[in-house]
Design a protein around this motif. Structure first.
Motif, PDB file in Angstrom:
ATOM      1  N   UNK B 179       0.824  -1.214   0.000  1.00  0.00           N
ATOM      2  CA  UNK B 179       0.000   0.000   0.000  1.00  0.00           C
ATOM      3  C   UNK B 179       0.852   1.255   0.000  1.00  0.00           C
ATOM      4  N   UNK B 192      -0.897  -0.765  -4.431  1.00  0.00           N
ATOM      5  CA  UNK B 192      -2.301  -1.065  -4.664  1.00  0.00           C
ATOM      6  C   UNK B 192      -3.144  -0.577  -3.498  1.00  0.00           C
ATOM      7  N   UNK B 193      -4.448  -0.530  -3.717  1.00  0.00           N
ATOM      8  CA  UNK B 193      -5.372  -0.100  -2.674  1.00  0.00           C
ATOM      9  C   UNK B 193      -6.596   0.524  -3.306  1.00  0.00           C
ATOM     10  N   UNK B 194      -7.724   0.496  -2.610  1.00  0.00           N
ATOM     11  CA  UNK B 194      -8.938   1.087  -3.182  1.00  0.00           C
ATOM     12  C   UNK B 194      -9.649   2.004  -2.190  1.00  0.00           C
ATOM     13  N   UNK B 195     -10.159   1.447  -1.096  1.00  0.00           N
ATOM     14  CA  UNK B 195     -10.918   2.314  -0.194  1.00  0.00           C
ATOM     15  C   UNK B 195     -11.008   1.730   1.209  1.00  0.00           C
ATOM     16  N   UNK B 196     -11.344   2.627   2.162  1.00  0.00           N
ATOM     17  CA  UNK B 196     -11.490   2.265   3.566  1.00  0.00           C
ATOM     18  C   UNK B 196     -12.938   2.517   3.992  1.00  0.00           C
ATOM     19  N   UNK B 197     -13.246   2.164   5.227  1.00  0.00           N
ATOM     20  CA  UNK B 197     -14.606   2.386   5.726  1.00  0.00           C
ATOM     21  C   UNK B 197     -14.989   3.864   5.673  1.00  0.00           C
ATOM     22  N   UNK B 198     -14.015   4.728   5.866  1.00  0.00           N
ATOM     23  CA  UNK B 198     -14.320   6.160   5.872  1.00  0.00           C
ATOM     24  C   UNK B 198     -14.970   6.591   4.565  1.00  0.00           C
ATOM     25  N   UNK B 199     -14.570   5.946   3.478  1.00  0.00           N
ATOM     26  CA  UNK B 199     -15.127   6.309   2.173  1.00  0.00           C
ATOM     27  C   UNK B 199     -16.620   5.969   2.106  1.00  0.00           C
ATOM     28  N   UNK B 201     -18.576   5.647   4.760  1.00  0.00           N
ATOM     29  CA  UNK B 201     -19.262   6.491   5.741  1.00  0.00           C
ATOM     30  C   UNK B 201     -19.431   7.930   5.239  1.00  0.00           C
ATOM     31  N   UNK B 202     -18.528   8.347   4.382  1.00  0.00           N
ATOM     32  CA  UNK B 202     -18.597   9.714   3.847  1.00  0.00           C
ATOM     33  C   UNK B 202     -19.849   9.914   3.006  1.00  0.00           C
ATOM     34  N   UNK B 212     -19.966   5.352  -6.584  1.00  0.00           N
ATOM     35  CA  UNK B 212     -18.891   6.336  -6.806  1.00  0.00           C
ATOM     36  C   UNK B 212     -17.573   5.631  -7.101  1.00  0.00           C
ATOM     37  N   UNK B 213     -17.272   4.617  -6.310  1.00  0.00           N
ATOM     38  CA  UNK B 213     -15.991   3.914  -6.501  1.00  0.00           C
ATOM     39  C   UNK B 213     -15.953   3.195  -7.839  1.00  0.00           C
ATOM     40  N   UNK B 217     -13.135   4.186 -10.338  1.00  0.00           N
ATOM     41  CA  UNK B 217     -11.999   3.256 -10.420  1.00  0.00           C
ATOM     42  C   UNK B 217     -12.266   2.073 -11.345  1.00  0.00           C
ATOM     43  N   UNK B 227     -18.744  -2.527   6.155  1.00  0.00           N
ATOM     44  CA  UNK B 227     -18.987  -1.316   6.938  1.00  0.00           C
ATOM     45  C   UNK B 227     -20.287  -1.448   7.743  1.00  0.00           C
TER      46      UNK B 227
END
Lengths: 458, 458
Positions: B179, B192-199, B201-202, B212-213, B217, B227
């Motif tokens: 990451x 590599x990486x895509x998203x976390x819980x914050x995304x 929750x936002x 959106x993702x 992406x 989540x």
């Protein structure tokens, strides 16, 4: 050097997707906290805040960073435009360095847009997880050593740059000095050291080596006496330096037993003022076990820089509130199994009892009523709040993107001494256990103030 | 940036005293080795050599360093003069990155004057102790994961700069990606990486977040599905992305059980090609326990960057030989209790048995007879040496101060795969135990060749 790439790939892809969906600039609040204190520790020590503030000012995407992101298609053009101008413009609040913390303590709070705040996640956690882990271990060692000084000498046992931060964190927690020269130059930590076994082996005899060291560094130096035979070395050392000899260092064997023999020998030779320094895989437990030995100081390496079994502090950086479509800041929290979060921007108070010792960590919704709510929680808890006081824990560190919370390392070090005095005595037990004081949340901080205390961990 | 201050104070005071007594420029040989493999590991993995070579070239004392040493009276004028012109002019030999090592393996050998070589101790150990610890842990995880890829995502659990080295070491040992963006930029490790819980929750809903993702992406992305409710998330994910969805990530709960439910659900929805990635405090043991679960890849954080319980590799840097007053290079070794060293410059061979598996690490005195002695040791051991071969382990890395041993990271990574294939099967047991092969020293390497095998740390 830019710190912007000391960051996880997914912070950038989240930004990209949020810019795409139009929610990237929603106001957001992220909170750094620990769900538990790993290793059965009774308290954690806040460290790294100053380093984070430094790193924040260097968080910029320059040409090299943007070129990499373009070439590897991590982000799109819109995101590149955003990053090229990136400056954090929000607020940061936090516990001051040297404070103790407990499960759920909101040790850092970042307020800004989602876009500008989410990018700081990895960097904030790296700095705080490392430095808090080292400081938390160091603090236990300092307490176990009582008034005897401890030198941090673990640079060789950790990453070469982490070593500098480790020396800083250990000093903040009460270590007397470090072997690390960079920590001396960058942070003003006192540095010290004299010689290793290689120096003795380099010379044709131990006597030659001792003579060379004494002539070059003076008789107040510390001679390493366990390269060959300890008793012979001590005899030769005193013969050459007399009672002026500063100290001898013992780095192997049964330290309590050897220290006693060496003390007797030094006293018999009239070297009453020559101190005994011991090293060799010490940690808080072995230091405590040496309390009755005639030891004047400790050198600690591996265990302090690796957090003495807890190399990372288990701190997380969680979104706790964000603006909704109508512009209202809403608490949020994920529901993942076994990983509870509490939504909402919080204030924190340490409840101090009438004897001056901390009795609880009070967490309430941030707002004009925060102090009043915390006071009411204390009344509910004690039945008589007049006997104690609530100490507010969060200070502003960054205002509108400008760092306002810098302070000298010595202030943090002094604060930690006060924080240690404030802890209840059971906080200093070395055995595994629960947090020394309970963390009490105003019920449902994420929906509004209530006063029913609810405790986590224990 | 100069690396010269990533160093212990006492390296400088030893230099000062040795310059004073006139022995500083004696030829010397230092050796890096591990007395044991901590944590009951069966083998260690060499990593960090390339980073050390980079750091060596920046080991220079500039004006700032010299000013600090003057101001703090660490050294005298003679030493300052020496340091101002410091360049390492000697030789370095070492095991190549990716090789396995065992107790006593001389994984790096530094030959030069005492003065120029002793100064490198702290830096060499910091780099190697950190990187070998991470690579050694990572290698076990890679084996436990069989052919499933592992992503390193522990940056937030270690010092922000150590994280970059950790990503490099994990990749070297077989991880598929990281990451950490800096590791991508500096070392070419795939990120590599895509998203976390914050995304999630936002956004106003999980559906909004997924949409959106996917739009930003692409449908080959990995959606984080825990989540709120996993089954709902998986249903929505496939509804939005169809069978094109790249992967889902599960970050909480009983991973084996949840993975099975999610696999069944994905298959029922026709998303047969959608992979399942699991994360959440994984280490080699939990990865091994997931072998039968329908998991397609792992993300590993804390455990790999902290060495999975062994955050430092216990490597030491010891003076094993130095010139005497008559100019002859003499083996030396300290006699400290419980910390054995073997004097003398050594050569090392890995004995490979007829089935292609390593059977012993042979350590003999360096010299024109080294190969012959090692061959004779093998005959003594097997009774029939013709069936196996001795593989020399030390390569020249620095010649007369010039780095000659650089290689692409991919070569080290390929070498580690070969080294793993060469290990005997018992090396891959995850339980605590002894080194997978014995280290056999030509008896009294410090006084001359003999062939009686003597084993340490069986």
């Amino acid at each position: 050097m830019s710190t912007a790439f000391l960051t996880d790939h997914y912070e950038l892809t989240m930004l990209r997707a949020a810019l795409h969906s139009g929610v990237a600039h929603r106001r957001a609040v992220f909170e750094v906290f620990a769900r538990h204190l790993p290793g059965g520790r009774r308290y954690g020590v806040v460290a790294g805040i100053g380093r984070f503030l430094d790193a924040l000012e260097s968080f910029r995407f320059g040409e090299e960073e943007l070129a990499f992101l373009t070439e590897h298609r991590v982000v799109d053009d819109r995101t590149l435009d955003y990053l090229a101008d990136y400056r954090f413009t929000g607020h940061v609040y936090g516990y001051r360095e040297g404070e103790c913390y407990f499960p759920g303590s909101p040790i850092m709070v970042v307020e800004g847009t989602f876009a500008e705040s989410v990018l700081l996640e990895t960097l904030a956690l790296s700095v705080l997880n490392h430095d808090c882990a080292v400081a938390s271990a160091a603090s236990r060692m300092v307490h176990a050593a009582r008034s005897r000084p401890i030198i941090e000498m673990g640079s060789r046992r950790t990453h070469e740059v982490a070593a500098v931060a480790a020396a800083r964190a250990a000093y903040l927690a009460g270590f007397a000095a470090t072997s690390n020269l960079m920590a001396g130059r960058v942070y003003g930590v006192p540095t010290t050291g004299t010689s290793a076994h290689a120096f003795t082996l380099l010379h044709d005899s131990e006597r030659d080596a001792f003579r060379a060291q004494l002539r070059s560094l003076g008789s107040a130096t510390t001679l390493l006496v366990d390269t060959y035979d300890v008793a012979t070395a001590v005899r030769v050392a005193v013969e050459l330096a007399g009672g002026e000899l500063g100290a001898v260092r013992i780095d192997s064997g049964d330290l309590a037993e050897v220290a006693k023999q060496v003390r007797d020998q030094l006293d018999a030779l009239g070297a009453h003022d020559t101190r005994i320094i011991v090293t060799s895989d010490l940690d808080e437990y072995t230091i405590a076990a040496l309390a009755a030995a005639p030891v004047d100081g400790y050198g600690v390496g591996t265990s302090v820089v690796t957090g003495s079994g807890v190399p990372t502090a288990a701190l997380v950086y969680k979104l706790v509130a964000r603006e909704d479509a109508s512009g209202v800041l809403r608490p949020v929290a994920k529901r993942s199994v076994g990983k509870p979060s509490r939504g909402g921007r919080k204030a924190a108070f340490r409840r101090i009892g009438p004897d001056g010792h901390a009795v609880a960590e009070l967490i309430v919704p941030e707002g004009p009523d925060a102090e009043r709510i915390a006071e009411r929680m204390a009344v509910d808890m004690d039945g008589d709040s007049a006997e104690g006081r609530n100490r507010p824990m969060l200070a502003q560190l960054v205002r509108d993107g400008e760092v306002v919370g810098r302070e000298p390392l010595e202030e943090a070090r002094a604060r930690h001494r006060r924080a240690m005095d404030e802890l209840p005595p059971e906080a200093h037990h070395l055995s595994r256990g629960y947090a020394a004081i309970p963390t009490i949340f105003a019920a449902r901080t994420d929906e509004g103030p209530e006063t029913t205390p609810r405790s986590i961990e224990p």
